[in-house]
Design a protein around this motif. Sequence first.
Motif, PDB file in Angstrom:
ATOM      1  N   LYS A   6      19.280  38.895  50.174  1.00 51.28           N
ATOM      2  CA  LYS A   6      18.852  40.213  49.712  1.00 51.28           C
ATOM      3  C   LYS A   6      19.894  41.258  50.095  1.00 51.28           C
ATOM      4  O   LYS A   6      20.628  41.084  51.079  1.00 51.28           O
ATOM      5  CB  LYS A   6      17.499  40.567  50.332  1.00 51.28           C
ATOM      6  CG  LYS A   6      16.384  39.610  49.947  1.00 51.28           C
ATOM      7  CD  LYS A   6      15.079  39.965  50.670  1.00 51.28           C
ATOM      8  CE  LYS A   6      13.983  38.977  50.323  1.00 51.28           C
ATOM      9  NZ  LYS A   6      12.723  39.268  51.059  1.00 51.28           N
ATOM     10  N   ASP A  18      19.726  44.076  51.631  1.00 48.77           N
ATOM     11  CA  ASP A  18      19.625  44.681  52.959  1.00 48.77           C
ATOM     12  C   ASP A  18      20.142  43.767  54.063  1.00 48.77           C
ATOM     13  O   ASP A  18      20.366  44.217  55.198  1.00 48.77           O
ATOM     14  CB  ASP A  18      18.187  45.103  53.258  1.00 48.77           C
ATOM     15  CG  ASP A  18      17.202  43.951  53.159  1.00 48.77           C
ATOM     16  OD1 ASP A  18      17.560  42.907  52.591  1.00 48.77           O
ATOM     17  OD2 ASP A  18      16.059  44.093  53.631  1.00 48.77           O
ATOM     18  N   GLN A  70      22.943  41.740  53.532  1.00 45.98           N
ATOM     19  CA  GLN A  70      24.330  41.385  53.237  1.00 45.98           C
ATOM     20  C   GLN A  70      25.315  41.913  54.275  1.00 45.98           C
ATOM     21  O   GLN A  70      26.268  41.222  54.653  1.00 45.98           O
ATOM     22  CB  GLN A  70      24.707  41.897  51.842  1.00 45.98           C
ATOM     23  CG  GLN A  70      26.047  41.364  51.343  1.00 45.98           C
ATOM     24  CD  GLN A  70      26.358  41.839  49.945  1.00 45.98           C
ATOM     25  OE1 GLN A  70      25.736  42.771  49.435  1.00 45.98           O
ATOM     26  NE2 GLN A  70      27.325  41.207  49.306  1.00 45.98           N
ATOM     27  N   LYS A  71      25.103  43.136  54.766  1.00 46.08           N
ATOM     28  CA  LYS A  71      26.050  43.735  55.704  1.00 46.08           C
ATOM     29  C   LYS A  71      26.095  43.011  57.041  1.00 46.08           C
ATOM     30  O   LYS A  71      27.068  43.122  57.783  1.00 46.08           O
ATOM     31  CB  LYS A  71      25.692  45.204  55.927  1.00 46.08           C
ATOM     32  CG  LYS A  71      25.911  46.085  54.695  1.00 46.08           C
ATOM     33  CD  LYS A  71      25.583  47.536  54.997  1.00 46.08           C
ATOM     34  CE  LYS A  71      25.812  48.415  53.776  1.00 46.08           C
ATOM     35  NZ  LYS A  71      25.486  49.846  54.054  1.00 46.08           N
TER      36      LYS A  71
END
Length: 584
Positions: free
Chosen positions: A544, A546, A548-549
């Motif tokens: 998702k 949110d 990924q970072k």
Amino acid sequence: MNGTQKQRLAIVVDDESIARKMMTFALKREGFTCHSASDGEEAMLLLEDLEYDLVVTDLAMPHKNGHALAVELLKLAKRPFIAVHTSVVDPQITKDLMNRGVDDIVFKPTDYAAFAAKMKVLVDKLVNYPQPEHSQQTLESNDDVELTTNQTSNTGINNTEGGVEIDGEVESPAEAPKLGKSSVVKSLQSMGIESLPFSHFALEACRVACEQDSEAEDIAAAIEKEPALTSELLRLGNSSLYNRTGNKALDLEEIIVRVGRRQIGELALALDACDSLRDMGIPFLNVKLAWQRSLAARVAAKLLISQRSSGSTSAGIVLSASMHLLGRMILAKKFSCEMVALLELANQTGDALTELERQTFSESQSAMLAGLLSKWNIPQDIIGPLEHLDSTYGELVSLNRANRDDAELVKIAVLIGWLAVGKWEAWDLVEIPPSSVFRHHCNTSLREIVSRTRDGLAEALAGLGKNSSLVVGDSKMMPCNYRCAGETDVDFIREMLPSLELSEGSGGSDDQLATVVNGLDASPERINTLIQSRDRNDCVLLTKPDLQKSLISGPAVVLFPCTFGRLAESIKALHVPRSKAKVR
């Protein structure tokens, strides 16, 4: 020089992104190289750098409207072919633009393919056989036309007492057209209950069943006016979904008592909806797939309802699941040209058809269908779950608990139904519910409920005399290392593997296999651990935005929700020799 020797250059100017995309796609198919702009100012900036053969412009746009743009283009020493493509239907504006020298005016909704073909012919004629220059005096008159809804006329040209003056002629006043919505949306809003593909008897039976003082005999009398519906309700009422005792009922009133008064009304309408869907002749949509999905979603909805607490209601759930694709079929019947263009655009861009429909029609297909049902006075609690079907799980949080639960359950039932059928369209949106949401509605494993749904679907198809043609795997399966970083009992991706032509390989030790990591419902730490143990060039991570970072870089990443086509393409890219593997 003819059109086959030189690729023509075009600008599409429209503040509606979906209209720009559809027009651009159609023109490209006719050989145009296309640029786009959202208003007249952006278009003029493009014209400073390149010489265009064609400009297709809307009228009602911010900053510089289409009329002002057309006037400015007409003053150019070597002007492009100018076509106005608009939903502003006003004879005064049309006459004014044509008098000035605009080459063509078409009104939305548009057959984009036909329009693009016409532009190809007309632009080639203009290029090969240039027209005499227009009178500068005509071009300079009435340059400051305003397109607003606050004036008597959208032209904004000199108002005279009792009329509007255009180029010295007095026209009778016309009502200002409403701007900001395309004629497609207006036509959609004007649709009535005659657009519903249901039998009158099924609708009436549902309405009678929903009345507070209705009795079983009243409902039976309404249903028995449609013999085929009566027969199907008797068959379904005696199926394993509704008959746990095994005692066969021969009387419709007994079936009504067994199933429930309001539930039998919904079921009557749901059955009629599935029949209507099966019989629809829409050559550019896979109606058979939509019909099977509707049957499967109905089965899944019934299975999920059976796990609800005794105090919970189930109004509208089976009906909404059964009709979850019917709105799209109604749109395809009413707006066939627009839907064909949307399908082509979805295939070209990889966008979800649901989102393109929402942009074009200002609401989702399921919300549109709910609105039509409300016009037939079907109670709001029944159509509520259908109205919110195309909302995301995040958007459903704003609903009250009861409405949210109903909408979530229908969304899950639809997804389970699609998994049970096993066939997907490239433009299908794949939205996976959080494991906590699934667990709130289901206390069995996902694999078990998908299997039970598939069995129920096979039973339903057999009862209708149809052979099951479900996709559950074939010889083309590509083995892969599949890893779920979240809860394995709620692993929707694993159930999709056969549809993606994948099978689970021999295990993580086989480094010759590509790896698919399901990180949709897991912590970043757990996902990173799985990724670090793999060759990242042969790994695709599903996650998702949110999360990924917080993840290490390297593997290809597919962000959910996404279309089935994008998911399949990302995985297909792994099916290459290791020396040629690429990070996408």
